[in-house]
Design an enzyme around this catalytic site. Structure first.
Site, PDB file in Angstrom:
ATOM      1  N   ASP A  10       0.863  -1.267  -0.050  1.00 33.25           N
ATOM      2  CA  ASP A  10      -0.084   0.002  -0.143  1.00 33.25           C
ATOM      3  C   ASP A  10       0.827   1.281  -0.029  1.00 33.25           C
ATOM      4  OD1 ASP A  10       0.753  -0.621   2.464  1.00 33.25           O
ATOM      5  OD2 ASP A  10      -0.841   0.354   3.674  1.00 33.25           O
ATOM      6  N   HIS A 241       9.395  -0.169   9.045  1.00 34.38           N
ATOM      7  CA  HIS A 241       8.506  -1.314   9.225  1.00 34.38           C
ATOM      8  C   HIS A 241       8.867  -2.310   7.759  1.00 34.38           C
ATOM      9  CE1 HIS A 241       6.368   0.499  12.398  1.00 34.38           C
ATOM     10  NE2 HIS A 241       6.077   1.697  11.933  1.00 34.38           N
TER      11      HIS A 241
HETATM   12  C1  BDR Z   1       2.632  -0.605   8.542  1.00 34.67           C
HETATM   13  O1  BDR Z   1       1.496   0.347   8.463  1.00 34.67           O
HETATM   14  C2  BDR Z   1       1.875   1.286   7.459  1.00 34.67           C
HETATM   15  O2  BDR Z   1       1.706   2.599   7.638  1.00 34.67           O
HETATM   16  C3  BDR Z   1       3.184   0.905   6.935  1.00 34.67           C
HETATM   17  O3  BDR Z   1       3.454   0.771   5.698  1.00 34.67           O
HETATM   18  C4  BDR Z   1       3.594  -0.432   7.559  1.00 34.67           C
HETATM   19  O4  BDR Z   1       3.122  -1.426   6.420  1.00 34.67           O
HETATM   20  C5  BDR Z   1       3.284  -0.328   9.974  1.00 34.67           C
HETATM   21  O5  BDR Z   1       2.509  -0.632  11.140  1.00 34.67           O
HETATM   22 CA    CA Z   2       3.032  -0.816   4.235  1.00 34.28          CA
END
Ligand code: BDR
Ligand code: CA
Length: 313
Positions: A10, A241
């Site tokens: 995403d 992340h």
């Molecule tokens: C996840 O949430 C999204 O905002 C980031 O892309 C990552 O995949 C972290 O909690």
């Molecule tokens: Ca993500």
């Protein structure tokens, strides 16, 4: 032979970093991107994924559009304060020249996995809707995939989308419970480790000096994301992340892993919480569930060095 991966994404600033980290790693071959709502709506995630391939000079990498909505409950909407309204740090990118595939994300995943048994690794770094839909359409992908390495969840620590839940899982807990329960090897790279990986302002400054188009794009979009972390968490830099899932593929020794079955809470205030059964005793609800590799520790210095090295030049 590089390992073939499909990144379900995403994008998203940290998604972008993860995708480019993978593309610049010779051990991995990104054979396609599939898109999902989360940081932005699915339509924009698809546009962004195509943009990212064009910026990287790889418009040949296909992008398959994913589901617009979670399995059971409405999408809670984008997070423009985290990744920008455009999901790319509000840098006003031009529209891409290319188009998505006609096949849906779930169809693309099924085609690839079933035509190359044992070869494809799925790397979901967004909500797990497409993966659950693919399982629903063709359950045999579970036996034919190589493995699933996902960013999401929180086993032993608080959430980020709510006190209970991590954002990707919170966006479709029903789908996540299907994915953690399917008979395949899942590795969960969640907040237990990603909240330990702080790429600081000093690290991020290196991107400004790099000449390759992927690093230059990251240098453009990361300030917005960094500002979010400074404001909300009071930290210098960002938690990386989604790159953490790619790092696991490149070098699993970076991580400490426990094997637990996982259930996902789908109700109430704790909706989206990933619950491991950390005990030896079988418990109703967790019995007969596969063991998930749950990352609980990480050598963050070594991981950041790896990502910086792969992005350098
Ligand atoms: C996840 O949430 C999204 O905002 C980031 O892309 C990552 O995949 C972290 O909690
Ligand atoms: Ca993500």
């Amino acid at each position: 032979m590089p390992r073939k991966i499909i990144i379900d994404t995403d994008p998203g600033v940290d998604d972008t970093m993860a995708i480019y980290f993978a593309m610049r790693s010779p051990e991995l071959e990104v054979i396609g991107l599939t898109t999902i709502f989360g940081n932005v709506h699915t339509s924009l995630a698809t546009t962004n994924a195509i943009r990212l391939m064009e910026i990287a000079g790889r418009p040949d990498i296909p992008v398959a559009p994913g589901s617009d909505n979670p399995l059971a409950q409405p999408y809670e909407g984008p997070v423009p304060y985290v990744h920008g309204a455009d999901g790319q740090g509000d840098v006003n990118l031009p529209l891409p020249g290319g188009n998505p595939l006609a096949a849906s994300a779930a169809e693309f995943i099924i085609d690839q996995v079933m035509s190359q048994p044992g070869e494809i690794t799925l790397v979901p770094v967004g909500p797990l809707t497409n993966i659950a839909l693919a399982l629903r359409l063709e359950p045999r992908i579970a036996q034919n995939v190589r493995e699933v390495v996902l960013m999401g969840g929180n086993a032993l620590c608080p959430g980020n989308a709510s006190p209970a839940a991590e954002a990707n899982i919170r966006n479709d807990p029903e789908a996540a419970d299907v994915v953690f329960g399917a008979p395949w090897q899942v590795t969960m790279v969640g907040l237990d480790v990603t909240h330990q990986v702080n790429m600081t302002g000093k690290h991020l400054a290196h991107y400004n000096a790099l000449k390759n188009p992927m690093a230059q794009h990251i240098a453009r979009i990361v300030p917005f994301y960094r500002n979010f972390f400074e404001t909300l968490y009071g930290i210098d830099g960002i938690f990386i992340h989604d790159s953490s899932a790619v790092a696991y593929l490149l070098d699993p020794t970076l991580f400490q892993v426990e094997q637990w079955p996982i259930r996902v809470e789908t109700q109430g205030l704790s909706r989206g919480k990933t619950w491991p059964n950390t005990g030896k005793r079988p418990v109703a609800g967790w019995e007969d569930r596969p063991l998930v590799n749950v990352c609980v520790g990480v050598d963050s210095t070594r991981m950041i060095d790896l990502e910086m090295a792969r992005m350098a030049d």
